[in-house]
Design a protein around this motif. Sequence first.
Motif, PDB file in Angstrom:
ATOM      1  N   LEU A  69       0.868  -1.178   0.000  1.00 46.18           N
ATOM      2  CA  LEU A  69       0.000   0.000   0.000  1.00 46.18           C
ATOM      3  C   LEU A  69       0.901   1.224   0.000  1.00 46.18           C
ATOM      4  CD1 LEU A  69      -2.984   0.961   0.199  1.00 46.18           C
ATOM      5  CD2 LEU A  69      -2.642   1.108   2.674  1.00 46.18           C
ATOM      6  N   SER A  70       0.806   2.033  -1.039  1.00 45.41           N
ATOM      7  CA  SER A  70       1.722   3.160  -1.218  1.00 45.41           C
ATOM      8  C   SER A  70       0.939   4.436  -1.455  1.00 45.41           C
ATOM      9  CB  SER A  70       2.661   2.912  -2.408  1.00 45.41           C
ATOM     10  OG  SER A  70       3.272   1.634  -2.322  1.00 45.41           O
ATOM     11  N   ALA A  71       1.453   5.544  -0.943  1.00 45.77           N
ATOM     12  CA  ALA A  71       0.832   6.856  -1.152  1.00 45.77           C
ATOM     13  C   ALA A  71       1.341   7.453  -2.459  1.00 45.77           C
ATOM     14  CB  ALA A  71       1.160   7.778   0.014  1.00 45.77           C
ATOM     15  N   HIS A  72       0.419   7.904  -3.296  1.00 46.20           N
ATOM     16  CA  HIS A  72       0.786   8.573  -4.546  1.00 46.20           C
ATOM     17  C   HIS A  72       1.569   9.841  -4.209  1.00 46.20           C
ATOM     18  CE1 HIS A  72       0.525  10.439  -8.475  1.00 46.20           C
ATOM     19  NE2 HIS A  72      -0.105   9.388  -8.963  1.00 46.20           N
ATOM     20  N   PRO A  73       2.685  10.095  -4.912  1.00 42.62           N
ATOM     21  CA  PRO A  73       3.520  11.259  -4.553  1.00 42.62           C
ATOM     22  C   PRO A  73       2.885  12.604  -4.873  1.00 42.62           C
ATOM     23  CG  PRO A  73       4.357  10.207  -6.534  1.00 42.62           C
ATOM     24  CD  PRO A  73       3.271   9.322  -6.007  1.00 42.62           C
ATOM     25  N   HIS A 122       6.380  -8.767  -1.649  1.00 42.54           N
ATOM     26  CA  HIS A 122       7.316  -7.986  -2.441  1.00 42.54           C
ATOM     27  C   HIS A 122       7.571  -6.664  -1.710  1.00 42.54           C
ATOM     28  CE1 HIS A 122       3.147  -7.050  -3.448  1.00 42.54           C
ATOM     29  NE2 HIS A 122       3.551  -5.794  -3.647  1.00 42.54           N
ATOM     30  N   GLN A 123       8.315  -5.781  -2.343  1.00 47.02           N
ATOM     31  CA  GLN A 123       8.486  -4.439  -1.810  1.00 47.02           C
ATOM     32  C   GLN A 123       8.134  -3.425  -2.891  1.00 47.02           C
ATOM     33  OE1 GLN A 123       9.924  -2.943   1.620  1.00 47.02           O
ATOM     34  NE2 GLN A 123       8.294  -4.463   1.572  1.00 47.02           N
ATOM     35  N   ALA A 124       7.462  -2.355  -2.477  1.00 46.23           N
ATOM     36  CA  ALA A 124       7.052  -1.294  -3.403  1.00 46.23           C
ATOM     37  C   ALA A 124       7.506   0.051  -2.838  1.00 46.23           C
ATOM     38  CB  ALA A 124       5.536  -1.304  -3.603  1.00 46.23           C
ATOM     39  N   VAL A 125       8.126   0.853  -3.690  1.00 50.24           N
ATOM     40  CA  VAL A 125       8.628   2.165  -3.294  1.00 50.24           C
ATOM     41  C   VAL A 125       8.169   3.198  -4.304  1.00 50.24           C
ATOM     42  CG1 VAL A 125      10.693   3.582  -2.973  1.00 50.24           C
ATOM     43  CG2 VAL A 125      10.643   1.249  -2.081  1.00 50.24           C
ATOM     44  N   VAL A 126       7.636   4.315  -3.813  1.00 50.58           N
ATOM     45  CA  VAL A 126       7.175   5.397  -4.682  1.00 50.58           C
ATOM     46  C   VAL A 126       8.222   6.501  -4.724  1.00 50.58           C
ATOM     47  CG1 VAL A 126       5.479   7.249  -4.909  1.00 50.58           C
ATOM     48  CG2 VAL A 126       4.714   4.944  -4.387  1.00 50.58           C
ATOM     49  N   VAL A 127       8.499   6.995  -5.922  1.00 47.80           N
ATOM     50  CA  VAL A 127       9.402   8.142  -6.103  1.00 47.80           C
ATOM     51  C   VAL A 127       8.686   9.169  -6.981  1.00 47.80           C
ATOM     52  CG1 VAL A 127      11.503   6.771  -5.810  1.00 47.80           C
ATOM     53  CG2 VAL A 127      10.522   7.051  -8.096  1.00 47.80           C
ATOM     54  N   ALA A 442       0.166   2.912   5.238  1.00 46.72           N
ATOM     55  CA  ALA A 442       0.682   4.044   4.457  1.00 46.72           C
ATOM     56  C   ALA A 442       0.233   5.343   5.107  1.00 46.72           C
ATOM     57  CB  ALA A 442       0.198   3.979   3.007  1.00 46.72           C
ATOM     58  N   ALA A 443       1.032   6.395   4.963  1.00 42.38           N
ATOM     59  CA  ALA A 443       0.702   7.712   5.511  1.00 42.38           C
ATOM     60  C   ALA A 443       0.594   8.717   4.371  1.00 42.38           C
ATOM     61  CB  ALA A 443       1.759   8.157   6.512  1.00 42.38           C
TER      62      ALA A 443
END
Length: 545
Positions: A69-73, A122-127, A442-443
Amino acid sequence: MGKKGKKEKKGRGAEKTAAKMEKKVSKRSRKEEEDLEALIAHFQALDARKTRIVETPCPPPSPRLNASLSAHPEKDELILFGGEYFNGQKTFFYNELYIYNIRKDAWTKVEIPNPPPRRCAHQAVVVPQGGGQLWIFGGEFASPDGEQFYHYRDLWVLHLATKTWEQVRSPGGPSGRSGHRMVAWKRQLILFGGFHESTRDYIYYNDLYAFSLDAFTWSRLSPSGTGPTPRSGCQMTVTAQGSVVIYGGYSKQRVRKDVDRGTQHSDMFLLKAEEGREGRWAWARVNPSGAKPSPRSGFSVAVAPNHQTLLFGGVCDEEEEESLEGHFLNDLHFYDPVRNRWLTGQLKGPKVEKRRRRRGKRGEPGGANQQEMKGTGAQEPLEVVREVVAEDGTVVTIKQVLAALGPAGRPEPDNDEDDDDGPSEAGVPAVEPSPRSNAMLAAKHGRLYLYGGMFEAGDRQVTLSDLYCLDLHKMEEWTVLVEMDPESQEWLEETDSEEDSDEVTGAEGGGEDEEDEAGGAEAGEQRPSAAPGEPFADSLPRTEQ
């Protein structure tokens, strides 16, 4: 010189042993991974039929754990990808992509051509580059019966602006694994740890890699100093000062044939780039003060607005040779890297409108009556203290202060003058997520979002699909955005081995509908996906992802 030489020799010996074990695991797992590659290839062929982007408003996703779960940048959105579910007999894996619009409180399923294969852990990272990118590495797939495992070593990027998936092929990267951790550091992705498991063997990693977002190349890092032991499922975050924090995690080792012993780590390390020496890093052991979390695994991690690391829940396992008993948690902890201190996340309770009360002065009837009531019916606050021994022998003292009870057995009201910020009426149960592990966290804009995860009820694994939100600035109470009744979840009792064998054959060799079912459920269905551990019997500990 002698001692130093022995240490270096011992270190080289450990590296050789790890290399031999990795070769052994790789050889034994090659056959079962080849079997699963055919199933994965079939799912990819089904995905290849999708030739255009389709966005469909939908109900909340089905229950799952070990997704990302990732926050959109740039947008007020959360991005959910992958995950798994277990229904008592079969394991389901997903490669679905969901977008949660925070302002509209609405879910959208986004189907994009040529996505990554189904996976979990898995791992997910947002940039923020290029309108926003979601980078994904590794993860795990398994046969429907959970007896065979496949660990990915692929790297993907989702271009958020154009909604296109791209597989990035670059040599020299990490080996196949799941349960690893990855963060964005400047214009690099830093990856640490994880594990690889076959039917008979397993290996845990403590290696460190960097991927350049400019050159699209991998490099293995060799920091100076003593770093963490091999582990998976740890906390990995970047501080405002540019250091990387590693905390906790899980590993296991074989104590004798068919008997493994798990370790829930509670140590902390700091990884720092050496000034003036590009590409050079150094490990340092850190001993934070404050109210440390009890040893646990399967916890979830996010970064708070003030760059503090937030840790939620998890499970504390008590292992016996023939059994595994888990105590699931739903507590909050903050790590402040500036002060090197752990803080307990205590909620204040919701605000309610209250008429201002003026405390009676001493000698006045009202004041005297209040004093008399407190003296006759009130109880002192109760302090509960318990001690937990970490794997390094450190004794962690956990203190919990329970509110004082009044004459009616309810918490004492706060009678401070002009108090408009007190909690809600006494006796009203607090809204909070149930204890769980392997949830998604996620924050975004100072709010914490918690989705899914799992807990156990006897022999049954309950996989969740609820969604909670907590305002980290106010720290008053959790808000329920999506509710779920765990009793409504399908649970199938185990069948005998012959029936299991038939079911797997049908899942792997049936028609398109059967194949789709084995790989993942559609949104909104109360269908299963598995948690690492108990569902897989003796093969994979539940808490290490």
